[in-house]
Design a protein around this motif. Sequence first.
Motif, PDB file in Angstrom:
ATOM      1  N   ASP A  98       0.850  -1.191   0.000  1.00 31.03           N
ATOM      2  CA  ASP A  98       0.000   0.000   0.000  1.00 31.03           C
ATOM      3  C   ASP A  98       0.886   1.241   0.000  1.00 31.03           C
ATOM      4  O   ASP A  98       1.419   1.642   1.014  1.00 31.03           O
ATOM      5  N   THR A  99       1.022   1.862  -1.142  1.00 31.16           N
ATOM      6  CA  THR A  99       1.853   3.061  -1.227  1.00 31.16           C
ATOM      7  C   THR A  99       1.021   4.337  -1.223  1.00 31.16           C
ATOM      8  O   THR A  99       1.561   5.430  -1.129  1.00 31.16           O
ATOM      9  N   TYR A 100      -0.297   4.227  -1.309  1.00 33.40           N
ATOM     10  CA  TYR A 100      -1.137   5.422  -1.397  1.00 33.40           C
ATOM     11  C   TYR A 100      -1.581   5.918  -0.024  1.00 33.40           C
ATOM     12  O   TYR A 100      -1.519   7.114   0.247  1.00 33.40           O
ATOM     13  N   THR A 101      -2.018   5.040   0.836  1.00 31.72           N
ATOM     14  CA  THR A 101      -2.611   5.437   2.113  1.00 31.72           C
ATOM     15  C   THR A 101      -1.674   6.262   2.998  1.00 31.72           C
ATOM     16  O   THR A 101      -2.107   7.268   3.542  1.00 31.72           O
ATOM     17  N   PRO A 102      -0.407   5.887   3.189  1.00 30.79           N
ATOM     18  CA  PRO A 102       0.433   6.710   4.058  1.00 30.79           C
ATOM     19  C   PRO A 102       0.605   8.146   3.576  1.00 30.79           C
ATOM     20  O   PRO A 102       0.752   9.056   4.393  1.00 30.79           O
ATOM     21  N   LEU A 108      -3.847  13.968   5.675  1.00 32.04           N
ATOM     22  CA  LEU A 108      -4.882  14.900   5.240  1.00 32.04           C
ATOM     23  C   LEU A 108      -6.214  14.684   5.952  1.00 32.04           C
ATOM     24  O   LEU A 108      -7.062  15.564   5.927  1.00 32.04           O
ATOM     25  N   PHE A 109      -6.398  13.530   6.563  1.00 28.57           N
ATOM     26  CA  PHE A 109      -7.649  13.226   7.245  1.00 28.57           C
ATOM     27  C   PHE A 109      -7.587  13.663   8.704  1.00 28.57           C
ATOM     28  O   PHE A 109      -6.572  13.504   9.368  1.00 28.57           O
ATOM     29  N   ASP A 110      -8.687  14.231   9.175  1.00 30.57           N
ATOM     30  CA  ASP A 110      -8.765  14.627  10.573  1.00 30.57           C
ATOM     31  C   ASP A 110      -9.031  13.403  11.427  1.00 30.57           C
ATOM     32  O   ASP A 110      -9.838  12.546  11.076  1.00 30.57           O
ATOM     33  N   GLU A 111      -8.361  13.356  12.560  1.00 30.72           N
ATOM     34  CA  GLU A 111      -8.628  12.275  13.505  1.00 30.72           C
ATOM     35  C   GLU A 111      -9.876  12.627  14.292  1.00 30.72           C
ATOM     36  O   GLU A 111     -10.056  13.756  14.731  1.00 30.72           O
ATOM     37  N   GLU A 112     -10.707  11.638  14.472  1.00 34.82           N
ATOM     38  CA  GLU A 112     -11.911  11.870  15.260  1.00 34.82           C
ATOM     39  C   GLU A 112     -11.550  11.831  16.727  1.00 34.82           C
ATOM     40  O   GLU A 112     -10.915  10.894  17.207  1.00 34.82           O
ATOM     41  N   GLU A 113     -11.967  12.881  17.428  1.00 33.64           N
ATOM     42  CA  GLU A 113     -11.692  12.923  18.863  1.00 33.64           C
ATOM     43  C   GLU A 113     -12.820  12.218  19.605  1.00 33.64           C
ATOM     44  O   GLU A 113     -13.980  12.294  19.210  1.00 33.64           O
ATOM     45  N   PRO A 114     -12.480  11.528  20.668  1.00 34.76           N
ATOM     46  CA  PRO A 114     -13.548  10.864  21.434  1.00 34.76           C
ATOM     47  C   PRO A 114     -14.467  11.917  22.077  1.00 34.76           C
ATOM     48  O   PRO A 114     -14.026  13.015  22.407  1.00 34.76           O
TER      49      PRO A 114
END
Length: 51
Positions: free
Chosen positions: A33-37, A42-48
């Motif tokens: 998987d060379t695309y995901t890293p 760019l994606f926001d982490e969801e905070e609990p």
Amino acid sequence: MTIIFLLIGISLLVALLFLGAFLWSVRSGQYDDTYTPSVRMLFDEEEPPLK
């Protein structure tokens, strides 16, 4: 002259070790998987949710 043959032998051994490590990592799926890293940052982490 003997030291040159010794150094050539050692360098070939090190090169073969690196080649073996590379082939092992390719076969174990290290480079699948060379695309995901590259887009993970760019994606926001969801905070609990706060309680």
